[in-house]
Design a protein around this motif. Sequence first.
Motif, short mmCIF file in Angstrom:
data_model
loop_
_atom_site.label_atom_id
_atom_site.label_comp_id
_atom_site.label_asym_id
_atom_site.label_seq_id
_atom_site.Cartn_x
_atom_site.Cartn_y
_atom_site.Cartn_z
N TYR A 1 -45.48 4.16 -10.38
CA TYR A 1 -44.08 4.93 -10.07
C TYR A 1 -44.61 6.34 -10.35
CZ TYR A 1 -40.45 1.13 -10.37
OH TYR A 1 -39.62 -0.05 -10.23
N THR A 2 -43.62 7.14 -9.53
CA THR A 2 -43.57 8.67 -9.82
C THR A 2 -42.41 9.09 -10.16
OG1 THR A 2 -44.68 10.93 -9.09
CG2 THR A 2 -43.40 9.50 -7.17
N ASP A 3 -41.96 10.36 -10.13
CA ASP A 3 -40.69 10.58 -10.91
C ASP A 3 -39.60 10.69 -9.89
OD1 ASP A 3 -41.47 13.06 -9.24
OD2 ASP A 3 -41.98 14.30 -10.88
N ASP A 4 -39.93 10.64 -8.45
CA ASP A 4 -38.77 10.40 -7.66
C ASP A 4 -38.29 8.91 -7.47
OD1 ASP A 4 -40.80 9.68 -6.08
OD2 ASP A 4 -40.00 10.70 -4.24
N GLY A 5 -38.86 7.99 -8.02
CA GLY A 5 -38.51 6.71 -8.05
C GLY A 5 -39.39 5.87 -7.01
N SER A 6 -39.94 6.62 -6.14
CA SER A 6 -41.12 6.18 -5.10
C SER A 6 -42.08 5.12 -5.76
CB SER A 6 -41.51 6.94 -4.29
OG SER A 6 -42.19 8.16 -4.72
N TYR A 7 -42.89 4.16 -5.39
CA TYR A 7 -43.66 3.23 -5.69
C TYR A 7 -44.77 2.94 -4.77
CZ TYR A 7 -40.68 -0.54 -4.46
OH TYR A 7 -39.97 -1.28 -3.75
N VAL A 8 -45.98 2.39 -5.29
CA VAL A 8 -46.83 1.55 -4.68
C VAL A 8 -47.09 0.47 -5.70
CG1 VAL A 8 -49.20 1.46 -3.65
CG2 VAL A 8 -47.92 3.48 -3.30
N ASP A 9 -46.98 -0.66 -4.92
CA ASP A 9 -47.39 -2.26 -5.60
C ASP A 9 -48.93 -2.52 -5.33
OD1 ASP A 9 -44.09 -3.90 -5.39
OD2 ASP A 9 -44.79 -2.14 -6.65
N ALA A 10 -49.33 -3.07 -6.50
CA ALA A 10 -50.77 -3.65 -6.28
C ALA A 10 -50.75 -4.98 -7.09
CB ALA A 10 -51.84 -2.71 -6.57
N VAL A 11 -51.10 -6.01 -6.45
CA VAL A 11 -51.08 -7.52 -6.76
C VAL A 11 -52.77 -7.78 -7.02
CG1 VAL A 11 -50.55 -9.84 -6.56
CG2 VAL A 11 -48.81 -7.98 -5.84
N LYS B 1 -42.79 10.53 -3.02
CA LYS B 1 -43.86 11.44 -3.41
C LYS B 1 -45.07 10.72 -4.25
CE LYS B 1 -42.26 14.67 -6.36
NZ LYS B 1 -41.74 15.40 -7.43
N ILE B 2 -44.85 9.42 -4.30
CA ILE B 2 -45.99 8.50 -4.82
C ILE B 2 -47.19 8.76 -4.13
CG2 ILE B 2 -45.24 6.61 -3.49
CD1 ILE B 2 -46.73 6.61 -7.16
N TYR B 3 -47.26 9.05 -2.81
CA TYR B 3 -48.67 9.01 -2.10
C TYR B 3 -49.31 10.21 -2.41
CZ TYR B 3 -46.16 5.77 1.26
OH TYR B 3 -45.56 4.86 1.66
N SER C 1 -50.37 11.63 -16.69
CA SER C 1 -49.32 12.35 -17.24
C SER C 1 -49.23 13.47 -16.59
CB SER C 1 -49.97 12.61 -18.75
OG SER C 1 -49.10 13.42 -19.54
N GLU C 2 -50.18 14.21 -15.97
CA GLU C 2 -50.18 15.49 -15.40
C GLU C 2 -49.48 15.19 -14.08
OE1 GLU C 2 -52.71 19.20 -13.46
OE2 GLU C 2 -53.74 17.38 -14.49
N TYR C 3 -49.63 14.41 -13.33
CA TYR C 3 -48.82 14.16 -12.03
C TYR C 3 -47.87 13.11 -11.90
CZ TYR C 3 -52.94 16.96 -10.42
OH TYR C 3 -53.91 17.84 -10.24
N HIS C 4 -47.28 12.67 -13.15
CA HIS C 4 -46.06 11.87 -13.25
C HIS C 4 -46.16 10.57 -12.83
CE1 HIS C 4 -44.53 15.71 -14.98
NE2 HIS C 4 -44.75 16.32 -13.97
N VAL C 5 -47.10 9.88 -13.08
CA VAL C 5 -47.22 8.71 -12.50
C VAL C 5 -47.55 7.49 -13.77
CG1 VAL C 5 -48.94 6.73 -11.15
CG2 VAL C 5 -48.65 9.35 -10.54
N PHE C 6 -46.53 6.49 -13.86
CA PHE C 6 -46.72 5.50 -14.78
C PHE C 6 -46.69 3.89 -14.02
CE2 PHE C 6 -42.28 6.08 -14.13
CZ PHE C 6 -41.81 4.93 -14.09
N ILE C 7 -47.15 3.33 -14.73
CA ILE C 7 -47.49 1.71 -14.28
C ILE C 7 -46.76 0.71 -14.95
CG2 ILE C 7 -49.36 0.16 -13.69
CD1 ILE C 7 -51.06 2.63 -14.01
#
Length: 220
Positions: free
Chosen positions: A91-101, A10-12, A53-59
Amino acid sequence: MADTEVKAGKIYAAISNVMAAINAVGKNQKNQKQGFMYRGVDDVMNALYPALSEYHVFIVPQIIEQKREERRTNSGNVLLYSICQIRFRFYTDDGSYVDAVTIGEGMDSGDKATNKAMAVAFKYACFQVFCIPTVEMNDPDGDTPDPIEPSQEAQQKEIDAANNSPIDKTKISVIRNTIASKGLKESSILEHYGVKSFEAMSFGMWNNAMQLLGKYPDKA
């Protein structure tokens, strides 16, 4: 540019929703010593927080590598210089994620060099992942009665150039996964924008498409 890795989920859609919700972040802070305007990390956080907060994304940050050294100023004072390579995992609430370095550099006469480096790395990771729109401040002489048309024209040229630039592989992956999550056909999106492939899509087209796709419900 951020180096990204992705885990499907769901992160996309969450990132595209955040992109559609955030407003531009302008150069509202002033460097007192050198007099230039810049975008502070607090401005970025304040602009992002409601959408995150609204779309459940944390870093979650992770320092991959850090280099520290001492440098002397012309007056002979010692400055601590820190370079940090940091992975930010979105991250989002299903555990999917995107990494940015990203890499941040900071300099301070006390114990804040690493803090400054981390803040810079975080700011640019967010700018690149969420494609946060920017607005340019007026010239430092902006308090004089100079006409505003030239600055507006330059700003519009910058926006047009950004919108006409081609998208990268990460954005291609994001839009394809979003289309799949909505149960739509890639060909219908390409036909709508008059392009034969996503590689031919400009950032302006991509940004518009992501906002439209964000209004579609996910397929059952």
